[in-house]
Scaffold this active site. Structure first.
Site, PDB file in Angstrom:
ATOM      1  N   CYS A 163     -48.292 -72.095 109.446  1.00  0.00           N
ATOM      2  CA  CYS A 163     -49.351 -72.470 108.506  1.00  0.00           C
ATOM      3  C   CYS A 163     -50.161 -73.671 108.961  1.00  0.00           C
ATOM      4  O   CYS A 163     -51.123 -74.060 108.291  1.00  0.00           O
ATOM      5  CB  CYS A 163     -48.751 -72.730 107.124  1.00  0.00           C
ATOM      6  SG  CYS A 163     -47.920 -71.283 106.441  1.00  0.00           S
ATOM      7  N   HIS A 304     -51.888 -80.552 102.177  1.00  0.00           N
ATOM      8  CA  HIS A 304     -51.403 -79.201 102.470  1.00  0.00           C
ATOM      9  C   HIS A 304     -51.119 -78.496 101.149  1.00  0.00           C
ATOM     10  O   HIS A 304     -51.465 -77.329 100.987  1.00  0.00           O
ATOM     11  CB  HIS A 304     -50.152 -79.274 103.347  1.00  0.00           C
ATOM     12  CG  HIS A 304     -49.658 -77.947 103.812  1.00  0.00           C
ATOM     13  ND1 HIS A 304     -50.443 -77.063 104.511  1.00  0.00           N
ATOM     14  CD2 HIS A 304     -48.446 -77.340 103.667  1.00  0.00           C
ATOM     15  CE1 HIS A 304     -49.749 -75.972 104.791  1.00  0.00           C
ATOM     16  NE2 HIS A 304     -48.533 -76.112 104.288  1.00  0.00           N
ATOM     17  N   HIS A 339     -52.468 -69.550  99.190  1.00  0.00           N
ATOM     18  CA  HIS A 339     -52.194 -70.071 100.532  1.00  0.00           C
ATOM     19  C   HIS A 339     -52.510 -69.004 101.574  1.00  0.00           C
ATOM     20  O   HIS A 339     -51.855 -67.966 101.627  1.00  0.00           O
ATOM     21  CB  HIS A 339     -50.723 -70.483 100.602  1.00  0.00           C
ATOM     22  CG  HIS A 339     -50.330 -71.176 101.863  1.00  0.00           C
ATOM     23  ND1 HIS A 339     -51.241 -71.625 102.791  1.00  0.00           N
ATOM     24  CD2 HIS A 339     -49.098 -71.497 102.362  1.00  0.00           C
ATOM     25  CE1 HIS A 339     -50.602 -72.189 103.798  1.00  0.00           C
ATOM     26  NE2 HIS A 339     -49.305 -72.121 103.554  1.00  0.00           N
TER      27      HIS A 339
END
Length: 412
Positions: A163, A304, A339
């Site tokens: 990620c 994040h 996400h």
């Protein structure tokens, strides 16, 4: 030392496939998370969790690809095309082509066609391996489609670093320009997160939110005490990075300057962050040192912020350790879209750049009961946009395996 600026941005997201729609949706606190039906996944009835952030890709979009005609590659190509058009940069001369590079990639191959082709291979007892098998398997095809379409001949690569992959691509593009390997770099990533195998696998890991099946727009809630996992999504974000003098010479529009980048690995756990946020702490500390600024100079942090219990806590702890009160304004657009894993780095960077450029920070959607670090509540932007004339901003990404990446931008 060469200066690196951002001259173009391209967005393919659950909030829209252009910068204007994307930015307005953030300011209006809109959500791109929805219930998944057979229109999104043919086998959606087999899913335990049926929510996600989806992107619409047409057959016409697919036909622009030379290799690996799938949704993931199409999103990367469309975002790259938008970014290059936004930057008004299509290399023409041989020198321009050799001085332009592409760093894209993804966490994984696009699963649907890959699994279909794999099934055919087993069915034929390995007698036939279709030529498209490799094109769907190889994450470099995200880069290769862009390189081939524009005859780009400079540095190219594909990053699959979980990620954090999107921001890692941006960081390596920055380094390529500073090392004088290129004048222009097209950088970012894409990811197709709405796939039944991936969703069920992430659910088995306990990574996905299970609390809001009937209210999907409330499911992604970074830094809220009621968070319970992230929401998977599709998307791609691409930036055009350019050497400053090169941009000035051609009178390019400049959004922001990328001042410094930093990567590190925690070596703590395959899927969990260090509880004190040591990796994110180190990368944020390092980008500030490299940019020659102090914590008090940073006005905005794009976290994040995935909405996982341990991940959000670790990042908030790191921010609290590094920045004195009241601290930078905290934003997090995964609350609006979910996400996008490898695809999120470029999108986060674009959102931070727009916040710096416009002097306004979008709120974190669904943040009602903010996470505390001891007795401290960070300077979260909640409920409505807040005006902020900030000079510097940081965006963070973290990935499975302990990888962390921070980028520091300066308003131009």
């Amino acid at each position: 030392m060469k200066r690196v600026v951002v001259t173009g941005m391209g967005i393919v997201s659950p909030l829209g496939n252009d910068l204007t729609s994307f930015w307005q949706a953030l300011l209006l606190s809109k959500s791109g998370v929805r219930k998944l039906t057979k229109d999104h996944l043919q086998d959606s009835e087999h899913l335990e969790i049926k929510i996600g952030g989806t992107v619409e890709i047409t057959t016409k979009d697919m036909e622009q690809l030379k290799y690996g005609k799938n949704k993931q590659n199409a999103m990367a190509f469309l975002a790259s095309k938008m970014a290059m058009e936004d930057a008004n940069w299509i290399p023409q001369t041989e020198d321009e082509k050799y001085r332009t590079g592409v760093f894209l990639g993804a966490v994984k191959s696009h699963l649907s066609p890959l699994l279909h082709v794999t099934h055919q291979i087993f069915k034929e007892n390995f007698r036939i391996v279709p030529s498209e098998f490799y094109n769907h398997l190889n994450i470099f095809m995200t880069t290769s489609n862009v390189v081939t379409a524009y005859d780009i001949r400079g540095p190219t690569s594909a990053y699959g670093s979980a990620c954090a992959a999107g921001q890692c691509s941006i960081a390596e593009g920055f380094n390529s320009i500073q090392d004088d390997d290129a004048d222009v770099m097209i950088v970012g990533n894409a990811d197709h997160g709405i796939h039944s195998y991936l969703l069920n696998g992430l659910n088995r890991l306990g990574a996905l939110n299970r609390k809001y099946a009937d209210e999907p727009e409330k499911a992604s809630r970074p830094f809220d005490e009621d968070r319970g996992g992230f929401v998977a999504a599709d998307g791609s974000g691409v930036l055009v990075l350019e050497e400053y003098e090169h941009a000035i010479k051609r009178n390019a529009k400049i959004y922001a300057e990328l001042k410094a980048v930093s990567l590190c690995t925690e070596s703590y756990h395959p899927t969990r962050p260090h509880l004190e946020g040591d990796g994110i702490f180190r990368t944020m500390e390092t980008v500030m040192k490299r940019a020659g600024i102090n914590p008090e100079d940073v006005g905005i942090i794009h976290t994040h912020g995935t909405s996982t219990t341990e991940g959000d806590s670790a990042e908030a702890t790191a921010i609290g350790r590094l920045f004195p009160e009241p601290g930078p304004m905290i934003m997090g657009i995964k609350s609006n879209m979910g996400h996008m894993m490898a695809g999120v780095g470029g999108i986060q960077s674009a959102a931070l750049i727009l916040a710096l450029k416009n002097g306004v920070v979008p709120p974190i959607l669904n943040l009602k009961n903010p996470l505390k670090i001891g007795d401290r509540v960070l300077n979260y932007v909640m409920d409505k946009p807040r005006e902020k004339e900030a000079r510097f901003g940081i965006t963070n990404n973290a990935g499975f395996g302990g990888l962390n990446c921070s980028l520091l931008f300066e308003k131009y």
